[in-house]
Write a protein that holds these residues in place. Structure first.
Motif, PDB file in Angstrom:
ATOM      1  N   PRO A 183      48.885  39.553  58.063  1.00 36.61           N
ATOM      2  CA  PRO A 183      48.607  38.542  57.028  1.00 36.61           C
ATOM      3  C   PRO A 183      47.459  37.621  57.466  1.00 36.61           C
ATOM      4  CG  PRO A 183      50.918  38.473  57.725  1.00 36.61           C
ATOM      5  CD  PRO A 183      50.228  39.403  58.642  1.00 36.61           C
ATOM      6  N   PHE A 184      46.712  37.083  56.501  1.00 34.56           N
ATOM      7  CA  PHE A 184      45.604  36.180  56.845  1.00 34.56           C
ATOM      8  C   PHE A 184      45.448  35.108  55.765  1.00 34.56           C
ATOM      9  CE2 PHE A 184      44.045  39.639  54.287  1.00 34.56           C
ATOM     10  CZ  PHE A 184      43.112  39.089  53.437  1.00 34.56           C
ATOM     11  N   TRP A 185      44.775  34.033  56.153  1.00 37.96           N
ATOM     12  CA  TRP A 185      44.589  32.895  55.246  1.00 37.96           C
ATOM     13  C   TRP A 185      43.189  32.895  54.635  1.00 37.96           C
ATOM     14  CZ3 TRP A 185      48.811  29.963  54.441  1.00 37.96           C
ATOM     15  CH2 TRP A 185      49.779  29.881  55.445  1.00 37.96           C
ATOM     16  N   ILE A 186      43.096  32.431  53.396  1.00 36.37           N
ATOM     17  CA  ILE A 186      41.800  32.041  52.823  1.00 36.37           C
ATOM     18  C   ILE A 186      41.936  30.549  52.482  1.00 36.37           C
ATOM     19  CG2 ILE A 186      40.075  32.427  51.022  1.00 36.37           C
ATOM     20  CD1 ILE A 186      41.162  35.250  50.680  1.00 36.37           C
ATOM     21  N   THR A 187      41.012  29.751  52.998  1.00 40.25           N
ATOM     22  CA  THR A 187      41.119  28.295  52.814  1.00 40.25           C
ATOM     23  C   THR A 187      39.896  27.769  52.066  1.00 40.25           C
ATOM     24  OG1 THR A 187      39.920  27.761  54.837  1.00 40.25           O
ATOM     25  CG2 THR A 187      42.295  28.112  55.062  1.00 40.25           C
ATOM     26  N   ASP A 188      39.954  26.483  51.742  1.00 41.20           N
ATOM     27  CA  ASP A 188      38.779  25.756  51.247  1.00 41.20           C
ATOM     28  C   ASP A 188      38.163  26.365  49.977  1.00 41.20           C
ATOM     29  OD1 ASP A 188      38.288  23.734  53.673  1.00 41.20           O
ATOM     30  OD2 ASP A 188      38.782  25.700  54.509  1.00 41.20           O
ATOM     31  N   PHE A 189      38.985  26.503  48.968  1.00 43.79           N
ATOM     32  CA  PHE A 189      38.498  27.021  47.680  1.00 43.79           C
ATOM     33  C   PHE A 189      37.664  25.954  46.974  1.00 43.79           C
ATOM     34  CE2 PHE A 189      41.839  29.929  48.657  1.00 43.79           C
ATOM     35  CZ  PHE A 189      41.561  31.102  47.973  1.00 43.79           C
TER      36      PHE A 189
ATOM     37  N   PHE B 130      44.786  26.503  50.440  1.00 35.19           N
ATOM     38  CA  PHE B 130      44.843  27.832  51.064  1.00 35.19           C
ATOM     39  C   PHE B 130      45.645  28.808  50.223  1.00 35.19           C
ATOM     40  CE2 PHE B 130      48.188  25.045  52.882  1.00 35.19           C
ATOM     41  CZ  PHE B 130      49.317  25.724  52.448  1.00 35.19           C
ATOM     42  N   ASP B 131      45.343  30.074  50.438  1.00 32.42           N
ATOM     43  CA  ASP B 131      46.200  31.186  50.007  1.00 32.42           C
ATOM     44  C   ASP B 131      46.534  31.970  51.270  1.00 32.42           C
ATOM     45  OD1 ASP B 131      46.063  30.598  47.325  1.00 32.42           O
ATOM     46  OD2 ASP B 131      45.075  32.456  46.742  1.00 32.42           O
ATOM     47  N   LEU B 132      47.732  32.491  51.340  1.00 32.35           N
ATOM     48  CA  LEU B 132      48.049  33.457  52.395  1.00 32.35           C
ATOM     49  C   LEU B 132      48.045  34.829  51.724  1.00 32.35           C
ATOM     50  CD1 LEU B 132      48.995  34.033  55.355  1.00 32.35           C
ATOM     51  CD2 LEU B 132      51.316  34.043  54.459  1.00 32.35           C
ATOM     52  N   ILE B 133      47.370  35.789  52.361  1.00 28.58           N
ATOM     53  CA  ILE B 133      47.274  37.139  51.792  1.00 28.58           C
ATOM     54  C   ILE B 133      48.015  38.122  52.704  1.00 28.58           C
ATOM     55  CG2 ILE B 133      45.680  38.893  50.877  1.00 28.58           C
ATOM     56  CD1 ILE B 133      45.163  36.165  49.598  1.00 28.58           C
ATOM     57  N   TYR B 134      48.905  38.912  52.089  1.00 28.51           N
ATOM     58  CA  TYR B 134      49.571  39.963  52.862  1.00 28.51           C
ATOM     59  C   TYR B 134      48.564  41.073  53.167  1.00 28.51           C
ATOM     60  CZ  TYR B 134      54.128  38.077  51.330  1.00 28.51           C
ATOM     61  OH  TYR B 134      55.223  37.285  51.089  1.00 28.51           O
ATOM     62  N   PRO B 135      48.794  41.823  54.251  1.00 31.49           N
ATOM     63  CA  PRO B 135      47.903  42.952  54.559  1.00 31.49           C
ATOM     64  C   PRO B 135      48.262  44.192  53.733  1.00 31.49           C
ATOM     65  CG  PRO B 135      49.623  42.776  56.210  1.00 31.49           C
ATOM     66  CD  PRO B 135      49.854  41.644  55.248  1.00 31.49           C
TER      67      PRO B 135
ATOM     68  N   GLY C  17      48.414  23.596  49.566  1.00 33.16           N
ATOM     69  CA  GLY C  17      47.359  22.717  50.056  1.00 33.16           C
ATOM     70  C   GLY C  17      47.803  21.265  50.112  1.00 33.16           C
ATOM     71  N   GLU C  18      46.816  20.434  50.396  1.00 37.69           N
ATOM     72  CA  GLU C  18      47.039  18.991  50.440  1.00 37.69           C
ATOM     73  C   GLU C  18      46.856  18.460  49.024  1.00 37.69           C
ATOM     74  OE1 GLU C  18      45.192  18.151  54.268  1.00 37.69           O
ATOM     75  OE2 GLU C  18      44.901  16.106  53.547  1.00 37.69           O
TER      76      GLU C  18
ATOM     77  N   SER D   8      50.801  14.099  50.351  1.00 39.77           N
ATOM     78  CA  SER D   8      51.689  15.193  50.772  1.00 39.77           C
ATOM     79  C   SER D   8      50.915  16.497  50.792  1.00 39.77           C
ATOM     80  CB  SER D   8      52.883  15.304  49.818  1.00 39.77           C
ATOM     81  OG  SER D   8      52.445  15.650  48.523  1.00 39.77           O
ATOM     82  N   ALA D   9      51.579  17.525  51.308  1.00 40.11           N
ATOM     83  CA  ALA D   9      51.035  18.877  51.268  1.00 40.11           C
ATOM     84  C   ALA D   9      52.212  19.819  51.129  1.00 40.11           C
ATOM     85  CB  ALA D   9      50.246  19.188  52.537  1.00 40.11           C
ATOM     86  N   GLY D  10      51.932  21.015  50.619  1.00 38.16           N
ATOM     87  CA  GLY D  10      53.028  21.968  50.446  1.00 38.16           C
ATOM     88  C   GLY D  10      52.512  23.310  50.002  1.00 38.16           C
ATOM     89  N   PHE D  11      53.441  24.201  49.732  1.00 38.33           N
ATOM     90  CA  PHE D  11      53.052  25.511  49.205  1.00 38.33           C
ATOM     91  C   PHE D  11      54.200  26.171  48.472  1.00 38.33           C
ATOM     92  CE2 PHE D  11      54.211  26.588  53.729  1.00 38.33           C
ATOM     93  CZ  PHE D  11      55.216  27.529  53.506  1.00 38.33           C
ATOM     94  N   GLY D  12      53.879  27.253  47.798  1.00 40.64           N
ATOM     95  CA  GLY D  12      54.899  28.070  47.148  1.00 40.64           C
ATOM     96  C   GLY D  12      54.752  29.502  47.621  1.00 40.64           C
ATOM     97  N   ILE D  13      55.869  30.132  47.955  1.00 41.00           N
ATOM     98  CA  ILE D  13      55.830  31.548  48.363  1.00 41.00           C
ATOM     99  C   ILE D  13      56.687  32.358  47.398  1.00 41.00           C
ATOM    100  CG2 ILE D  13      57.598  31.118  50.178  1.00 41.00           C
ATOM    101  CD1 ILE D  13      56.273  33.513  51.724  1.00 41.00           C
ATOM    102  N   GLY D  14      56.073  33.336  46.768  1.00 39.80           N
ATOM    103  CA  GLY D  14      56.767  34.133  45.750  1.00 39.80           C
ATOM    104  C   GLY D  14      57.844  35.001  46.381  1.00 39.80           C
ATOM    105  N   VAL D  15      59.064  34.904  45.844  1.00 38.60           N
ATOM    106  CA  VAL D  15      60.194  35.624  46.448  1.00 38.60           C
ATOM    107  C   VAL D  15      60.095  37.134  46.174  1.00 38.60           C
ATOM    108  CG1 VAL D  15      62.719  35.861  46.440  1.00 38.60           C
ATOM    109  CG2 VAL D  15      61.680  33.600  46.297  1.00 38.60           C
ATOM    110  N   GLU D  16      59.692  37.495  44.950  1.00 37.33           N
ATOM    111  CA  GLU D  16      59.598  38.928  44.632  1.00 37.33           C
ATOM    112  C   GLU D  16      58.466  39.584  45.420  1.00 37.33           C
ATOM    113  OE1 GLU D  16      59.658  36.437  42.485  1.00 37.33           O
ATOM    114  OE2 GLU D  16      61.296  36.733  41.051  1.00 37.33           O
ATOM    115  N   ARG D  17      57.344  38.859  45.590  1.00 41.10           N
ATOM    116  CA  ARG D  17      56.225  39.428  46.352  1.00 41.10           C
ATOM    117  C   ARG D  17      56.584  39.597  47.824  1.00 41.10           C
ATOM    118  NH1 ARG D  17      50.851  36.441  43.850  1.00 41.10           N
ATOM    119  NH2 ARG D  17      50.977  37.466  41.827  1.00 41.10           N
ATOM    120  N   LEU D  18      57.352  38.636  48.337  1.00 38.41           N
ATOM    121  CA  LEU D  18      57.792  38.743  49.733  1.00 38.41           C
ATOM    122  C   LEU D  18      58.733  39.944  49.885  1.00 38.41           C
ATOM    123  CD1 LEU D  18      57.985  37.664  52.611  1.00 38.41           C
ATOM    124  CD2 LEU D  18      59.660  35.987  51.828  1.00 38.41           C
TER     125      LEU D  18
END
Ligand code: ASP
Ligand code: MG
Length: 331
Positions: free
Chosen positions: A211-217, A244-249, A259-260, A296-306
Protein backbone atom coordinates in the motif's frame (compact mmCIF):
# COMPACT_ATOMS: atom_id res chain seq x y z
CA UNK A 1 -20.12 -6.38 -17.66
CA UNK A 2 -21.98 -9.59 -18.40
CA UNK A 3 -25.69 -9.62 -17.72
CA UNK A 4 -25.18 -12.86 -15.71
CA UNK A 5 -23.44 -10.78 -13.05
CA UNK A 6 -26.42 -8.45 -12.79
CA UNK A 7 -28.86 -11.35 -12.73
CA UNK A 8 -26.95 -13.01 -9.89
CA UNK A 9 -26.94 -9.72 -7.95
CA UNK A 10 -30.74 -9.68 -8.25
CA UNK A 11 -30.90 -13.22 -6.86
CA UNK A 12 -28.89 -12.60 -3.73
CA UNK A 13 -31.24 -14.83 -1.72
CA UNK A 14 -29.75 -17.73 -3.73
CA UNK A 15 -26.06 -16.74 -3.75
CA UNK A 16 -25.92 -15.70 -0.09
CA UNK A 17 -25.85 -19.33 1.00
CA UNK A 18 -22.80 -20.27 -1.15
CA UNK A 19 -19.72 -21.30 0.78
CA UNK A 20 -17.55 -18.69 -1.03
CA UNK A 21 -19.88 -15.95 0.21
CA UNK A 22 -20.09 -17.30 3.76
CA UNK A 23 -16.28 -17.42 3.91
CA UNK A 24 -15.99 -13.72 2.97
CA UNK A 25 -18.64 -12.72 5.51
CA UNK A 26 -16.66 -14.49 8.24
CA UNK A 27 -13.49 -12.63 7.25
CA UNK A 28 -15.46 -9.37 7.21
CA UNK A 29 -16.69 -10.02 10.74
CA UNK A 30 -13.06 -10.51 11.87
CA UNK A 31 -11.98 -7.31 10.07
CA UNK A 32 -14.66 -5.18 11.76
CA UNK A 33 -13.97 -6.59 15.21
CA UNK A 34 -10.20 -6.11 14.80
CA UNK A 35 -10.68 -2.49 13.72
CA UNK A 36 -12.83 -1.91 16.81
CA UNK A 37 -10.26 -3.57 19.06
CA UNK A 38 -7.43 -1.54 17.58
CA UNK A 39 -9.22 1.80 17.88
CA UNK A 40 -10.46 1.11 21.40
CA UNK A 41 -6.86 0.25 22.35
CA UNK A 42 -5.97 3.73 21.05
CA UNK A 43 -8.65 5.27 23.34
CA UNK A 44 -11.14 6.09 20.56
CA UNK A 45 -14.81 6.30 21.54
CA UNK A 46 -17.25 4.67 19.13
CA UNK A 47 -20.25 6.84 18.35
CA UNK A 48 -23.44 6.10 16.41
CA UNK A 49 -23.27 7.54 12.91
CA UNK A 50 -25.95 9.90 11.59
CA UNK A 51 -27.85 8.60 8.55
CA UNK A 52 -29.75 11.70 7.42
CA UNK A 53 -29.37 15.45 7.83
CA UNK A 54 -29.86 18.79 6.07
CA UNK A 55 -26.35 18.62 4.56
CA UNK A 56 -23.76 16.00 3.81
CA UNK A 57 -20.32 15.59 2.21
CA UNK A 58 -20.19 17.31 -1.21
CA UNK A 59 -16.69 15.98 -2.03
CA UNK A 60 -17.75 12.69 -3.60
CA UNK A 61 -16.06 12.63 -7.03
CA UNK A 62 -18.98 12.95 -9.41
CA UNK A 63 -21.43 10.81 -7.44
CA UNK A 64 -24.88 12.21 -6.62
CA UNK A 65 -26.41 12.69 -3.20
CA UNK A 66 -29.93 11.54 -2.32
CA UNK A 67 -32.32 14.29 -1.17
CA UNK A 68 -35.80 13.72 0.17
CA UNK A 69 -38.66 15.59 1.76
CA UNK A 70 -38.33 15.71 5.53
CA UNK A 71 -41.43 17.29 7.07
CA UNK A 72 -41.47 19.99 4.41
CA UNK A 73 -37.68 20.56 4.33
CA UNK A 74 -35.01 19.05 2.04
CA UNK A 75 -32.86 16.49 3.82
CA UNK A 76 -30.05 14.29 2.53
CA UNK A 77 -28.83 10.76 3.14
CA UNK A 78 -25.22 10.82 4.40
CA UNK A 79 -22.63 10.58 1.62
CA UNK A 80 -20.13 10.79 4.48
CA UNK A 81 -20.38 12.05 8.06
CA UNK A 82 -17.39 14.39 7.72
CA UNK A 83 -19.28 17.51 8.90
CA UNK A 84 -20.55 15.58 11.92
CA UNK A 85 -17.05 14.34 12.74
CA UNK A 86 -15.97 17.98 13.04
CA UNK A 87 -18.83 18.85 15.40
CA UNK A 88 -17.99 15.77 17.53
CA UNK A 89 -14.61 17.38 18.23
CA UNK A 90 -16.39 19.81 20.57
CA UNK A 91 -17.44 16.81 22.65
CA UNK A 92 -14.85 13.99 22.46
CA UNK A 93 -11.27 14.25 21.14
CA UNK A 94 -11.01 10.81 19.49
CA UNK A 95 -14.04 9.26 17.84
CA UNK A 96 -14.96 6.68 15.25
CA UNK A 97 -18.13 5.26 13.77
CA UNK A 98 -19.09 2.48 11.41
CA UNK A 99 -20.89 4.83 9.10
CA UNK A 100 -23.29 3.81 6.31
CA UNK A 101 -23.01 6.04 3.22
CA UNK A 102 -25.00 6.42 0.02
CA UNK A 103 -23.46 7.80 -3.18
CA UNK A 104 -25.29 7.46 -6.47
CA UNK A 105 -22.22 6.68 -8.54
CA UNK A 106 -22.16 7.12 -12.33
CA UNK A 107 -23.10 3.98 -14.30
CA UNK A 108 -19.56 3.53 -15.61
CA UNK A 109 -18.31 2.84 -12.05
CA UNK A 110 -19.57 -0.75 -12.49
CA UNK A 111 -16.39 -1.27 -14.55
CA UNK A 112 -14.05 -0.25 -11.71
CA UNK A 113 -15.22 -3.26 -9.65
CA UNK A 114 -14.63 -1.21 -6.52
CA UNK A 115 -17.63 1.13 -6.34
CA UNK A 116 -20.86 0.45 -4.50
CA UNK A 117 -23.68 2.97 -4.17
CA UNK A 118 -24.29 1.86 -0.57
CA UNK A 119 -21.18 1.20 1.49
CA UNK A 120 -19.81 1.57 4.99
CA UNK A 121 -16.69 3.26 6.20
CA UNK A 122 -14.93 3.32 9.50
CA UNK A 123 -14.83 7.06 9.85
CA UNK A 124 -12.53 8.49 12.53
CA UNK A 125 -11.42 11.90 13.73
CA UNK A 126 -8.86 13.20 16.25
CA UNK A 127 -8.81 16.72 17.71
CA UNK A 128 -5.55 18.69 17.35
CA UNK A 129 -3.96 15.97 15.17
CA UNK A 130 -2.04 16.63 11.96
CA UNK A 131 -2.55 14.78 8.69
CA UNK A 132 0.83 13.13 9.23
CA UNK A 133 -0.37 11.80 12.61
CA UNK A 134 -3.34 10.28 10.84
CA UNK A 135 -1.19 8.63 8.17
CA UNK A 136 0.93 7.07 10.89
CA UNK A 137 -2.22 5.82 12.64
CA UNK A 138 -3.58 4.49 9.34
CA UNK A 139 -0.40 2.47 8.72
CA UNK A 140 -0.46 0.96 12.19
CA UNK A 141 -4.17 0.21 11.89
CA UNK A 142 -3.87 -1.53 8.52
CA UNK A 143 -0.85 -3.60 9.63
CA UNK A 144 -2.68 -4.56 12.83
CA UNK A 145 -5.81 -5.67 10.97
CA UNK A 146 -3.87 -7.69 8.39
CA UNK A 147 -1.74 -9.39 11.06
CA UNK A 148 -4.77 -10.32 13.18
CA UNK A 149 -7.04 -11.37 10.32
CA UNK A 150 -4.31 -13.50 8.72
CA UNK A 151 -4.10 -15.38 12.00
CA UNK A 152 -7.81 -15.55 12.83
CA UNK A 153 -8.94 -16.40 9.32
CA UNK A 154 -6.03 -18.51 8.06
CA UNK A 155 -8.40 -21.29 6.95
CA UNK A 156 -10.69 -18.93 5.04
CA UNK A 157 -7.78 -17.08 3.38
CA UNK A 158 -6.22 -20.37 2.35
CA UNK A 159 -9.51 -21.52 0.79
CA UNK A 160 -9.63 -18.14 -0.88
CA UNK A 161 -6.07 -18.78 -2.19
CA UNK A 162 -5.15 -15.35 -0.91
CA UNK A 163 -1.51 -14.85 -0.01
CA UNK A 164 -1.48 -11.72 2.08
CA UNK A 165 1.64 -10.02 3.37
CA UNK A 166 1.75 -7.64 6.32
CA UNK A 167 2.98 -4.39 4.69
CA UNK A 168 6.31 -2.82 5.65
CA UNK A 169 6.04 0.46 7.60
CA UNK A 170 6.49 3.29 6.76
CA UNK A 171 4.49 3.06 3.53
CA UNK A 172 5.73 4.83 0.39
CA UNK A 173 4.51 8.40 0.07
CA UNK A 174 4.01 10.36 -3.15
CA UNK A 175 2.66 13.84 -3.44
CA UNK A 176 -0.14 14.28 -5.97
CA UNK A 177 2.41 16.01 -8.20
CA UNK A 178 4.80 13.05 -8.00
CA UNK A 179 1.93 10.63 -8.69
CA UNK A 180 1.12 12.61 -11.86
CA UNK A 181 4.77 12.29 -12.96
CA UNK A 182 4.73 8.49 -12.44
CA UNK A 183 1.51 8.34 -14.46
CA UNK A 184 3.09 10.39 -17.23
CA UNK A 185 5.89 7.83 -17.42
CA UNK A 186 3.20 5.15 -17.77
CA UNK A 187 1.80 7.13 -20.70
CA UNK A 188 -1.20 8.48 -18.74
CA UNK A 189 -1.63 12.25 -18.67
CA UNK A 190 -3.67 13.82 -15.89
CA UNK A 191 -4.03 17.61 -15.80
CA UNK A 192 -2.83 19.19 -12.57
CA UNK A 193 -5.88 20.24 -10.54
CA UNK A 194 -8.10 17.29 -11.47
CA UNK A 195 -8.89 14.20 -9.40
CA UNK A 196 -6.80 11.20 -10.46
CA UNK A 197 -9.24 9.23 -12.67
CA UNK A 198 -10.16 5.69 -11.58
CA UNK A 199 -8.29 3.97 -14.42
CA UNK A 200 -5.13 6.02 -13.72
CA UNK A 201 -5.35 5.22 -10.03
CA UNK A 202 -5.74 1.52 -10.84
CA UNK A 203 -2.67 1.67 -13.10
CA UNK A 204 -0.66 3.20 -10.23
CA UNK A 205 -2.00 0.59 -7.84
CA UNK A 206 -1.03 -2.23 -10.23
CA UNK A 207 2.66 -1.29 -10.25
CA UNK A 208 2.86 -1.49 -6.44
CA UNK A 209 3.17 -4.56 -4.23
CA UNK A 210 2.56 -2.66 -0.97
CA UNK A 211 0.00 0.00 0.00
CA UNK A 212 1.14 3.60 -0.60
CA UNK A 213 0.00 7.16 0.08
CA UNK A 214 -0.80 10.02 -2.26
CA UNK A 215 -0.76 13.34 -0.40
CA UNK A 216 -1.16 17.06 -1.04
CA UNK A 217 -4.03 17.13 -3.54
CA UNK A 218 -4.91 20.44 -5.18
CA UNK A 219 -7.77 22.42 -3.64
CA UNK A 220 -9.94 22.07 -6.77
CA UNK A 221 -9.94 18.29 -6.59
CA UNK A 222 -11.38 17.92 -3.07
CA UNK A 223 -14.10 18.99 -0.61
CA UNK A 224 -14.00 22.42 1.07
CA UNK A 225 -13.28 20.92 4.49
CA UNK A 226 -9.62 19.98 3.98
CA UNK A 227 -6.98 22.39 5.30
CA UNK A 228 -4.78 24.18 2.78
CA UNK A 229 -1.01 24.35 3.25
CA UNK A 230 -0.10 27.87 4.35
CA UNK A 231 2.67 28.08 1.80
CA UNK A 232 1.53 26.62 -1.51
CA UNK A 233 4.90 24.83 -1.89
CA UNK A 234 5.68 26.98 -4.93
CA UNK A 235 3.65 24.61 -7.12
CA UNK A 236 1.98 26.63 -9.85
CA UNK A 237 -0.43 29.10 -8.41
CA UNK A 238 -2.80 26.60 -6.87
CA UNK A 239 -3.64 25.82 -3.27
CA UNK A 240 -2.44 22.46 -1.98
CA UNK A 241 -4.24 20.52 0.74
CA UNK A 242 -2.99 18.72 3.83
CA UNK A 243 -4.78 15.57 2.77
CA UNK A 244 -4.14 12.03 1.59
CA UNK A 245 -5.47 8.90 -0.04
CA UNK A 246 -4.13 5.47 0.80
CA UNK A 247 -4.00 3.18 -2.25
CA UNK A 248 -3.98 -0.60 -2.02
CA UNK A 249 -1.46 -2.42 -4.25
CA UNK A 250 -2.12 -5.05 -6.96
CA UNK A 251 -4.78 -2.97 -8.74
CA UNK A 252 -7.21 -2.84 -5.78
CA UNK A 253 -7.13 0.99 -5.77
CA UNK A 254 -8.28 3.56 -3.22
CA UNK A 255 -8.57 2.44 0.41
CA UNK A 256 -8.71 5.61 2.48
CA UNK A 257 -9.31 9.35 2.09
CA UNK A 258 -8.58 11.85 4.82
CA UNK A 259 -6.64 14.86 5.99
CA UNK A 260 -6.43 17.85 8.24
CA UNK A 261 -9.61 19.95 8.50
CA UNK A 262 -10.27 23.57 7.78
CA UNK A 263 -12.15 24.74 10.87
CA UNK A 264 -12.11 28.54 10.49
CA UNK A 265 -15.45 30.07 9.55
CA UNK A 266 -14.10 32.71 7.13
CA UNK A 267 -11.87 30.24 5.28
CA UNK A 268 -14.67 27.70 4.93
CA UNK A 269 -17.04 30.33 3.52
CA UNK A 270 -14.33 31.38 1.04
CA UNK A 271 -13.79 27.77 -0.03
CA UNK A 272 -17.55 27.12 -0.29
CA UNK A 273 -17.88 30.17 -2.55
CA UNK A 274 -14.96 29.02 -4.70
CA UNK A 275 -16.51 25.56 -5.14
CA UNK A 276 -19.99 27.05 -5.75
CA UNK A 277 -21.62 25.36 -2.79
CA UNK A 278 -25.10 26.53 -1.81
CA UNK A 279 -24.02 28.23 1.43
CA UNK A 280 -27.59 28.64 2.68
CA UNK A 281 -27.89 24.83 3.06
CA UNK A 282 -25.09 24.71 5.62
CA UNK A 283 -26.91 26.51 8.47
CA UNK A 284 -25.94 24.42 11.50
CA UNK A 285 -22.45 23.71 10.19
CA UNK A 286 -21.61 27.37 9.72
CA UNK A 287 -23.17 28.29 13.08
CA UNK A 288 -20.97 25.63 14.67
CA UNK A 289 -17.83 27.04 13.02
CA UNK A 290 -18.76 30.53 14.21
CA UNK A 291 -19.13 29.22 17.76
CA UNK A 292 -15.68 27.61 17.40
CA UNK A 293 -14.54 24.07 16.81
CA UNK A 294 -11.10 22.55 17.54
CA UNK A 295 -8.75 21.79 14.65
CA UNK A 296 -8.72 18.09 13.80
CA UNK A 297 -7.69 15.46 11.30
CA UNK A 298 -9.14 12.11 10.35
CA UNK A 299 -9.96 9.64 7.65
CA UNK A 300 -12.46 7.11 6.41
CA UNK A 301 -11.60 3.56 5.39
CA UNK A 302 -14.13 1.66 3.29
CA UNK A 303 -15.09 -1.63 4.93
CA UNK A 304 -16.12 -3.42 1.71
CA UNK A 305 -12.94 -2.32 -0.08
CA UNK A 306 -10.83 -3.54 2.82
CA UNK A 307 -12.67 -6.87 2.71
CA UNK A 308 -12.14 -7.06 -1.06
CA UNK A 309 -8.40 -6.43 -0.62
CA UNK A 310 -7.93 -8.85 2.28
CA UNK A 311 -9.87 -11.62 0.55
CA UNK A 312 -8.36 -10.81 -2.87
CA UNK A 313 -11.79 -10.52 -4.50
CA UNK A 314 -12.15 -9.43 -8.10
CA UNK A 315 -15.42 -7.58 -7.46
CA UNK A 316 -16.47 -5.33 -4.62
CA UNK A 317 -20.01 -6.70 -4.77
CA UNK A 318 -18.73 -10.00 -3.39
CA UNK A 319 -17.60 -8.13 -0.26
CA UNK A 320 -21.03 -7.23 1.12
CA UNK A 321 -24.15 -9.26 1.95
CA UNK A 322 -26.57 -7.03 0.01
CA UNK A 323 -24.62 -5.28 -2.78
CA UNK A 324 -25.89 -2.09 -4.40
CA UNK A 325 -24.16 -1.48 -7.70
CA UNK A 326 -24.83 1.56 -9.93
CA UNK A 327 -27.81 0.90 -12.18
CA UNK A 328 -28.59 -2.61 -10.88
CA UNK A 329 -32.01 -2.99 -9.23
CA UNK A 330 -30.97 -5.65 -6.74
CA UNK A 331 -32.58 -6.55 -3.41
N1 ASP B 1 -15.05 12.41 4.17
C1 ASP B 1 -14.00 11.73 3.48
C2 ASP B 1 -14.60 10.71 2.53
O1 ASP B 1 -15.60 10.09 2.84
C3 ASP B 1 -13.09 11.04 4.42
C4 ASP B 1 -12.45 12.01 5.41
O2 ASP B 1 -11.83 12.97 4.97
O3 ASP B 1 -12.59 11.78 6.61
O4 ASP B 1 -14.05 10.50 1.47
MG1 MG C 1 -11.98 9.14 -1.40
Amino acid sequence: MSSDVFESLKKRYLTLRKKEVIRVLKVQDAIVSEIRDFLKGECFVEILAPIIGPVTDPGIRGAKQISFDYYGARFKVMSSMILYKQVMMTSLPKIFALSPNIRLEPLETVKTRRHLTEFRQIDLEVAHATYKDMMELGERMLCHIITKVKHRCSKELEEQKRVLKVPQKPFKKYTYKEALEILKNLGINVNFGLEIPWEAEEALSKIHKEPFWITDFPVEARGFYYMEHEDNLGILDLGILKDFDLIYPEGFGEAVSGGEREYRYNKIVERMRASEENISEYGWYLDMLKAGVPPSAGFGIGVERLTRFICGLENIWDAVPFPKVAGVLSS
